[in-house]
Design a protein around this motif. Structure first.
Motif, PDB file in Angstrom:
ATOM      1  N   SER A 102       0.775  -1.258   0.032  1.00  0.00           N
ATOM      2  CA  SER A 102      -0.018  -0.074   0.073  1.00  0.00           C
ATOM      3  C   SER A 102       0.878   1.313  -0.132  1.00  0.00           C
ATOM      4  O   SER A 102       1.938   1.379   0.690  1.00  0.00           O
ATOM      5  N   SER A 103       0.478   2.284  -0.708  1.00  0.00           N
ATOM      6  CA  SER A 103       1.475   3.636  -0.871  1.00  0.00           C
ATOM      7  C   SER A 103       1.349   4.169   0.540  1.00  0.00           C
ATOM      8  O   SER A 103       2.285   5.028   0.657  1.00  0.00           O
ATOM      9  N   THR A 104       0.341   3.855   1.164  1.00  0.00           N
ATOM     10  CA  THR A 104       0.087   4.626   2.475  1.00  0.00           C
ATOM     11  C   THR A 104       0.595   3.886   3.845  1.00  0.00           C
ATOM     12  O   THR A 104       0.812   4.661   4.869  1.00  0.00           O
ATOM     13  N   THR A 105       0.821   2.628   3.777  1.00  0.00           N
ATOM     14  CA  THR A 105       0.927   1.754   4.837  1.00  0.00           C
ATOM     15  C   THR A 105       2.235   1.220   5.159  1.00  0.00           C
ATOM     16  O   THR A 105       2.855   1.433   6.064  1.00  0.00           O
ATOM     17  N   TYR A 106       2.742   0.566   3.951  1.00  0.00           N
ATOM     18  CA  TYR A 106       4.117  -0.303   4.373  1.00  0.00           C
ATOM     19  C   TYR A 106       5.313   0.360   3.815  1.00  0.00           C
ATOM     20  O   TYR A 106       6.001   0.097   3.088  1.00  0.00           O
TER      21      TYR A 106
ATOM     22  N   MET B 125       5.700   0.119  11.209  1.00  0.00           N
ATOM     23  CA  MET B 125       5.824  -1.273  11.706  1.00  0.00           C
ATOM     24  C   MET B 125       4.508  -1.981  11.777  1.00  0.00           C
ATOM     25  O   MET B 125       3.336  -1.546  12.112  1.00  0.00           O
ATOM     26  N   VAL B 126       4.466  -3.194  10.954  1.00  0.00           N
ATOM     27  CA  VAL B 126       3.321  -3.967  10.667  1.00  0.00           C
ATOM     28  C   VAL B 126       3.073  -5.004  11.943  1.00  0.00           C
ATOM     29  O   VAL B 126       3.960  -5.748  12.187  1.00  0.00           O
ATOM     30  N   ASN B 127       1.886  -5.078  12.377  1.00  0.00           N
ATOM     31  CA  ASN B 127       1.649  -6.019  13.416  1.00  0.00           C
ATOM     32  C   ASN B 127       0.581  -6.993  12.871  1.00  0.00           C
ATOM     33  O   ASN B 127      -0.457  -6.744  12.641  1.00  0.00           O
ATOM     34  N   LEU B 128       1.164  -8.471  13.065  1.00  0.00           N
ATOM     35  CA  LEU B 128       0.338  -9.563  12.604  1.00  0.00           C
ATOM     36  C   LEU B 128      -0.703  -9.818  13.814  1.00  0.00           C
ATOM     37  O   LEU B 128      -0.282 -10.511  14.819  1.00  0.00           O
TER      38      LEU B 128
ATOM     39  N   ILE C 106       0.683   1.485  12.307  1.00  0.00           N
ATOM     40  CA  ILE C 106       0.551   2.887  12.854  1.00  0.00           C
ATOM     41  C   ILE C 106       1.514   3.587  11.885  1.00  0.00           C
ATOM     42  O   ILE C 106       2.664   3.635  11.777  1.00  0.00           O
ATOM     43  N   LEU C 107       1.071   4.509  11.332  1.00  0.00           N
ATOM     44  CA  LEU C 107       1.517   5.189  10.232  1.00  0.00           C
ATOM     45  C   LEU C 107       2.620   6.515  10.881  1.00  0.00           C
ATOM     46  O   LEU C 107       2.194   7.000  12.169  1.00  0.00           O
ATOM     47  N   PRO C 108       3.819   6.418  10.333  1.00  0.00           N
ATOM     48  CA  PRO C 108       4.714   7.603  10.837  1.00  0.00           C
ATOM     49  C   PRO C 108       4.317   8.819  11.340  1.00  0.00           C
ATOM     50  O   PRO C 108       3.840   9.387  10.337  1.00  0.00           O
ATOM     51  N   TYR C 109       4.448   9.451  12.260  1.00  0.00           N
ATOM     52  CA  TYR C 109       4.168  10.762  12.540  1.00  0.00           C
ATOM     53  C   TYR C 109       2.777  11.079  12.650  1.00  0.00           C
ATOM     54  O   TYR C 109       2.273  12.166  11.971  1.00  0.00           O
ATOM     55  N   SER C 110       2.088   9.971  12.886  1.00  0.00           N
ATOM     56  CA  SER C 110       0.377  10.178  12.758  1.00  0.00           C
ATOM     57  C   SER C 110      -0.099   9.155  13.878  1.00  0.00           C
ATOM     58  O   SER C 110       0.465   8.176  14.431  1.00  0.00           O
ATOM     59  N   ASN C 111      -1.245   9.622  14.275  1.00  0.00           N
ATOM     60  CA  ASN C 111      -2.122   8.652  15.214  1.00  0.00           C
ATOM     61  C   ASN C 111      -3.006   7.796  14.255  1.00  0.00           C
ATOM     62  O   ASN C 111      -3.946   7.223  14.877  1.00  0.00           O
ATOM     63  N   LEU C 112      -2.858   7.868  12.983  1.00  0.00           N
ATOM     64  CA  LEU C 112      -3.758   7.181  12.149  1.00  0.00           C
ATOM     65  C   LEU C 112      -3.361   5.575  12.261  1.00  0.00           C
ATOM     66  O   LEU C 112      -2.242   5.448  11.932  1.00  0.00           O
ATOM     67  N   VAL C 113      -4.138   4.762  12.349  1.00  0.00           N
ATOM     68  CA  VAL C 113      -3.947   3.208  12.298  1.00  0.00           C
ATOM     69  C   VAL C 113      -4.568   2.581  11.126  1.00  0.00           C
ATOM     70  O   VAL C 113      -5.716   2.820  11.035  1.00  0.00           O
ATOM     71  N   ASN C 114      -3.798   1.942  10.463  1.00  0.00           N
ATOM     72  CA  ASN C 114      -4.438   1.226   9.316  1.00  0.00           C
ATOM     73  C   ASN C 114      -4.564  -0.180   9.554  1.00  0.00           C
ATOM     74  O   ASN C 114      -3.806  -0.817  10.113  1.00  0.00           O
ATOM     75  N   PHE C 115      -5.702  -0.563   9.001  1.00  0.00           N
ATOM     76  CA  PHE C 115      -6.033  -2.053   9.254  1.00  0.00           C
ATOM     77  C   PHE C 115      -6.270  -2.802   7.869  1.00  0.00           C
ATOM     78  O   PHE C 115      -6.714  -2.018   7.070  1.00  0.00           O
ATOM     79  N   MET C 116      -5.677  -3.880   7.978  1.00  0.00           N
ATOM     80  CA  MET C 116      -6.032  -4.636   6.637  1.00  0.00           C
ATOM     81  C   MET C 116      -6.556  -6.102   7.020  1.00  0.00           C
ATOM     82  O   MET C 116      -6.150  -6.837   7.810  1.00  0.00           O
TER      83      MET C 116
END
Length: 381
Positions: A97-101, A106-109, A122-132
């Motif tokens: 993903s262009s915004t996630t990885y 840090m990808v958490n399984l 958790i995106l760098p310098y952000s409080n946004l959490v990406n879920f997949m």
């Protein structure tokens, strides 16, 4: 001279459809995906969501997934095979993903449910959490995100009443003052509605550590081991159908032991289990809740005294032949017997250093997707 006569038997050109389905239901996912190309009828059958559900219930193939600390790689371990053989060679690439990885993400399984994996970033310098939500067998994936101002613990479950996947994120926050009334926020994402809902409960918990942040799905609920405000250990359970958060009682013996011991919450053989090791002892124990949510049913199932070093062995899974798969220090996978004697071991690859956390989950192969995606595909067809 003996001559053979041609048998006057007319064999059917194909097997009955019912028998073909029974055979296909027992084949691994990889074979079924290839067999879609055999003919149109097989393509239609294998693509049918009802077939996917039946296949998940019949042909269960369980594997261990290990996330590498060096990028978007996941090792797939055949838990029934020797650890030093080909069982360590299959590697999966997490969908990009262009915004996630990005490199600093840090990808958490987090965990798996019905053949679907939950990954968070958790995106760098952000409080946004990406879920997949991802099915590594079929390649299906769905992404969504949400901002959180505090640490979260999360998990993936299945709501049978609506036939939908539910992602739960519980906010772990601390009060900013003594007089502040604390509460716990529970956020639920429903794959059915493609939206988040929110409830609040009037008590708070503390996170024990990163390795305790991934929920374990059992009996329709997600479970975590946390610490309450009085510093006592608690097992909390969130029922994904009733949308209720509750506590599961520990036995008195466990409550006393867990005050000074190394501990881990597990789901093994369909039971909620607690593994703990004495800080100055060469003995480890596995306690099992034989009857769900019944305090008196906690039973000391296994006592291990021969594993060395006992302080760094953590069980993951009981294999079909009675071996106990676990991991130890220096990111080593181990197999021991019920007496704790070492049977097999292998080094896990591609970790930055021996202090990085082993991020893993048990995964059951499936053809399943999100139910609503099946329904959308059927309407489009």
């Amino acid at each position: 001279m003996i001559t053979r006569k041609k048998a006057n038997i007319c064999l059917p050109q194909t097997l009955p459809n019912e028998l073909i389905e029974e055979i296909l239901l027992r084949l691994p996912v990889k074979s079924l995906l290839r067999f879609k190309c055999v003919c149109k009828s097989w393509l239609s059958l294998i693509s049918n969501p009802q077939f996917a559900k039946l296949h998940f219930d019949v042909a269960k193939t369980t594997q261990l997934l290990l996330r590498s600390c060096l990028g978007s790689k996941i090792d797939v371990i055949d838990i029934e095979a020797p650890l030093h053989g080909d069982s360590m060679k299959l590697v999966l690439n997490i969908p990009s993903s262009s915004t996630t990885y990005k490199r600093k993400s840090m990808v958490n399984l987090v965990g798996s449910c019905r053949g679907l994996i939950l990954l968070t970033t958790i995106l760098p310098y952000s409080n946004l959490v990406n879920f997949m939500i991802w099915n590594p067998s079929t390649g299906f994936s769905k992404q969504f995100n949400k901002p959180f101002n505090n640490t979260i613990i999360c998990g993936i479950g299945y709501n049978s009443s609506i036939d939908g996947i539910v992602v739960v994120a519980i906010v772990i926050s601390r009060p900013t003052s003594i007089i502040e009334i604390s509460s716990t926020e529970v956020h639920c994402f429903s794959s059915r509605t493609n939206s988040w809902s929110y409830i609040e409960v009037p008590f708070t918990y503390q996170l024990l550590g990163f390795e305790f942040g991934n929920g374990l799905f059992l009996n329709g609920a997600l479970h975590w081991l946390v610490r309450s405000n009085d510093l006592s250990l608690k097992i909390i359970a969130f029922d994904v159908m009733e949308r209720k958060l509750s506590e599961i009682p520990l036995s008195h013996d466990l409550t006393v032991r867990l005050q000074t011991y190394i501990y881990h919450l597990k789901v093994i053989k369909g039971y909620l289990c607690l593994w703990y090791v004495g800080s100055e002892s060469l003995k480890a124990e596995l306690w099992t809740m034989k009857e769900y949510k019944v305090q008196e049913s906690w039973t000391n199932s296994f006592i291990f005294s021969n594993i060395y070093p006992i302080q760094s062995f953590y069980p993951i899974y009981f294999t079909k032949n009675g071996e106990i798969l676990g991991y130890g220090r220096h990111h080593t996978l181990l197999k021991v017997n019920e007496q704790g004697e070492l049977l097999d071991h292998s080094k896990v690859r591609r970790f930055i250093n021996e202090h990085s956390i082993l991020n893993y989950c048990m995964y059951t192969e499936s053809l399943l997707s999100l139910p609503e995606d099946y329904e959308k595909s059927s309407k489009d067809e």
